[in-house]
Design a protein around this motif. Structure first.
Motif, short mmCIF file in Angstrom:
data_model
loop_
_atom_site.label_atom_id
_atom_site.label_comp_id
_atom_site.label_asym_id
_atom_site.label_seq_id
_atom_site.Cartn_x
_atom_site.Cartn_y
_atom_site.Cartn_z
N LYS A 146 -28.89 9.76 -22.35
CA LYS A 146 -30.04 10.53 -22.81
C LYS A 146 -29.59 11.91 -23.26
O LYS A 146 -28.89 12.62 -22.54
N TRP A 147 -29.99 12.27 -24.46
CA TRP A 147 -29.65 13.60 -24.98
C TRP A 147 -30.39 14.67 -24.20
O TRP A 147 -31.59 14.56 -23.95
N ASN A 148 -29.66 15.73 -23.78
CA ASN A 148 -30.28 16.80 -23.00
C ASN A 148 -30.88 17.91 -23.86
O ASN A 148 -31.17 19.01 -23.38
N ASN A 149 -31.03 17.61 -25.16
CA ASN A 149 -31.64 18.54 -26.14
C ASN A 149 -30.77 19.75 -26.44
O ASN A 149 -31.26 20.74 -27.00
N ARG A 150 -29.48 19.67 -26.09
CA ARG A 150 -28.56 20.77 -26.41
C ARG A 150 -27.65 20.35 -27.55
O ARG A 150 -26.97 19.34 -27.48
N HIS A 151 -27.68 21.16 -28.62
CA HIS A 151 -26.79 20.93 -29.74
C HIS A 151 -25.43 21.55 -29.44
O HIS A 151 -25.35 22.65 -28.91
N ASN A 161 -31.20 25.29 -37.79
CA ASN A 161 -30.08 26.22 -37.67
C ASN A 161 -29.65 26.80 -39.01
O ASN A 161 -28.91 27.79 -39.05
N GLY A 162 -30.07 26.21 -40.11
CA GLY A 162 -29.72 26.73 -41.43
C GLY A 162 -28.51 26.04 -42.02
O GLY A 162 -27.81 25.26 -41.37
N PHE A 170 -21.75 25.80 -37.38
CA PHE A 170 -22.08 24.39 -37.11
C PHE A 170 -22.52 24.25 -35.66
O PHE A 170 -21.90 24.81 -34.75
N ASN A 171 -23.55 23.47 -35.41
CA ASN A 171 -24.07 23.35 -34.04
C ASN A 171 -24.25 21.91 -33.58
O ASN A 171 -24.77 21.68 -32.49
#
Length: 654
Positions: free
Chosen positions: A322-327, A373-374, A386-387
């Motif tokens: 599960k992705w922890n929502n952190r890039h 992030n652009g 880059f993120n």
């Protein structure tokens, strides 16, 4: 970094604030200044702002960046009260320090300016992440007509990150000025992006207060000024606003001490590739050949070909972690992420690259910047822009981009957060290159209705919806957010006082390669209105467009839908006994399109059978991005759809 500068002597500790305006020195005339020549609809505007960034030497810390910001804003109405609250993000562990902060509000009482100072009670700190803390401040006593003012100063050891200055933000500005003071030992490239140029740029020498073994260290002071800056107005269907606002930012090329070391910070894309490949948190995670063997071998068992291997592995990482929502582009530990069943974007997708390579597939990481992030890497090779990282795998002659952080995207279709122009491939060997970040699937939504209209205006029947692409993934995510499908549709039934859902069925919820379908038995009371001997109804159940998403007079940035968009509606309605669709009142069929069929809209009615009405409509956006010069046509296109969908169908009693 401090060790590189032991040959420097600090001769003067005076902090320069030349060209800043005086804090608290307001006159009653300041309250009469308006912004009408820039923006007649503004809720607030910046009277004046000043900022500075100075690279200086601290004998305990080495080179540091001292950043200063001072801004004065007039609040015009209550919609702008939030501008009295401001935040200052700081890197933790005392590496970045808030040195000074001050704020106040001013009111005009008669001819007297009354000041209310911000106190310590209005300032507090909170942790925003494991690396950053935020100092938040609230200026008191704000009301319509108030002028607020605040300033603060920070110190940072990160000289490679000289503070950018945002000339254009969401408030119009009468005057904005930014000053950089940089000793000759540092060499920065300045880049101004956005649609507005500085009105004045002045370069002069200044006293750095530093000396080296060969004499005084000179410094260059550059003043950037911009006046009468309109607010940047955000609108639907755009990527990050910082891609288009007028912002000046700085890239450290190198620093060099007289008779001392020189360190080059300028990067080529091959430097970027080499640094990441050699980094244990990036290339090190991909190179660990058998670290995931115990997890991957059962997944690959009895797979028939390379495509099946890739699909199985992608699905495994989607479901197991599960992705922890952190890039991030850096993984902590790919094996630990599987064991704990959670991780950041690099834990998941570098793990996926590792697994694909273990399966002897041609897979590499691709770093990117998410839509929020652009754009990244447009002006110079960089890593910090880059993120996020995804996987790219080549099977036969086909390339597939994979992001297993999204559990709702089918194999080969990256989530919308990643559809952001281009990313950069980072092969373990060979050359890095740009990779287009396009959606492979259109976002589609189709609905079909088969039912009967009663004489009292009630509509009953079967309603079937079908979604694909991002339309499907968004709906699957919504469904997953409920404890059960029953709870989800019960809530919809409660909130929608128009459509009553008597039964429902969801198909292909877990089959990402198939459209997500919903079947309902519904009834809509008062779908049609009885007027004298006529029944009037609007022929849309839920796809009617009621608001134009485009309302600007002019838009200076692209309209980015992310993917192609297709919506269609088909209604087959049996008419109530004794009613017909008369020739004299028929709605006209509509077919309109933008040049080169970039967008199309179709509406038609057919009643070849006298007691059955078939109503069809379709909207197509046949390219994902429209340029600013196409904005007016697109705005008008949606306006005409709205007008067309307001029209009622009229049935006449026979």
């Amino acid at each position: 970094m401090k060790s590189y500068f032991t040959g420097l002597l600090l001769l003067s500790g005076v902090y320069l604030q030349a060209q800043d305006f005086s804090f608290g020195k307001l006159k009653k005339e300041d309250f009469a200044i308006n912004v009408d020549k820039i923006d007649t609809a503004a809720n607030a505007f910046v009277l004046r702002e000043y900022g500075s960034a100075e690279v200086s030497y601290n004998k305990n810390k080495g080179l540091v960046v001292e950043f200063f910001k001072h801004v004065r804003i007039k609040i015009l109405n209550k919609e702008a009260y939030s501008y009295a609250n401001f935040s200052i993000p700081l890197y933790k562990n005392d590496r970045e320090v808030l040195m000074d902060i001050k704020g106040a509000s001013y009111h005009l009482v008669g001819d007297k300016v009354v000041e209310t100072e911000m106190t310590k009670a209005n300032i507090f700190n909170e942790n925003s992440s494991e690396n950053y803390a935020i100092t938040k401040a609230a200026i008191p006593q704000v009301q319509e007509g108030t002028i607020i003012e605040y300033r603060y100063r920070t110190e940072s050891p990160f000289i490679f990150n000289l503070n950018a200055w945002e000339f254009q933000e969401d408030l119009p500005k009468l005057y904005s000025q930014y000053v950089t003071r940089i000793p000759e030992i540092c060499h920065y490239k300045a880049n101004l992006k956005g649609g507005f140029a500085v009105s004045d740029r002045k370069v002069e020498n200044y006293n750095t207060g530093l000396n080296s073994e060969v004499g005084e260290v000179l410094g260059s002071k550059t003043t950037y000024t911009m006046e009468n800056i309109p607010a940047f107005h955000t609108e639907d269907y755009m990527t990050s606003s910082k891609n288009f606002r007028s912002i000046i930012f700085f890239e450290l090329g190198r620093y060099s001490v007289p008779m001392g070391p020189t360190k080059d910070f300028s990067l080529t894309w091959e430097n970027v590739r080499d640094k990441l490949v050699q980094d244990e948190s990036f290339g090190g995670q991909v190179k660990r050949k058998t670290v995931l063997k115990e997890f991957i071998d059962p997944v690959l068992q009895d797979s028939k070909d390379d495509l099946e291997k890739a699909v199985r592995l992608y699905t495994y990482f989607q479901k197991q972690i599960k992705w922890n929502n952190r890039h991030s582009i850096y993984a902590k530990n790919i094996k630990e992420a599987i064991e704990k069943r959670t991780g950041n974007s690099a834990d998941i997708n570098l793990g996926l690259v590792n697994a694909l390579r273990y399966a002897k597939l041609d897979a590499i990481p691709v770093i990117l910047s998410t839509r929020e992030n652009g754009y990244a890497g447009l002006y110079a090779p960089a890593i910090t822009e880059f993120n996020h990282v995804i996987a790219r795998v080549k099977i036969d002659e086909n390339y597939y981009l994979l992001d297993a952080t999204s559990p709702y995207e089918m194999f080969g279709n990256i989530p919308m957060k990643c559809v952001n122009y281009q990313g950069r491939s980072i092969p373990l060997e060979g050359e890095s290159d740009w990779v287009k970040l396009d959606a492979n699937l259109a976002s589609t939504y189709s609905n079909f209705f088969y039912g009967e209209l009663s004489e009292n205006g009630e509509l009953k029947g079967k309603w079937i919806t079908s979604r694909n692409g991002y339309g499907a993934s968004k709906m699957r995510e919504r469904l997953q957010g409920s404890n059960s499908e029953e709870e989800f549709y019960e809530k919809i039934d409660e909130e929608n006082n128009r459509i009553k859902i008597n039964s429902f069925k969801v198909s292909n919820r877990e089959s990402l390669d198939k459209p997500l379908t919903e079947e309902f038995e519904i009834e809509i009371k008062n779908f049609a209105t009885l007027q004298n001997d006529q029944l009037l109804f609007n022929p849309y159940i839920d796809t009617k467009m009621s608001k134009n998403p485009f309302n600007l007079t002019k838009r200076n940035y692209p309209i980015d839908f992310g993917s192609l968009v297709q919506e269609e509606s088909y209604l087959e309605i049996k008419l109530p006994k004794g009613y017909s669709y008369p020739t004299e009142g028929k709605l006209k069929n509509i077919s309109m399109a933008l040049p080169e069929r970039a967008a199309r809209y179709i509406f038609k009615i057919n009643n070849t059978a006298p007691d059955v009405l078939i109503i069809e409509s379709a909207t197509q956006l046949n390219k994902p991005i429209f340029m600013p010069e196409e904005y007016f046509d697109l705005k008008e296109f949606f306006s005409r759809i709205i007008q067309a969908e307001k029209l009622d169908i009229v049935l006449k009693k026979i």
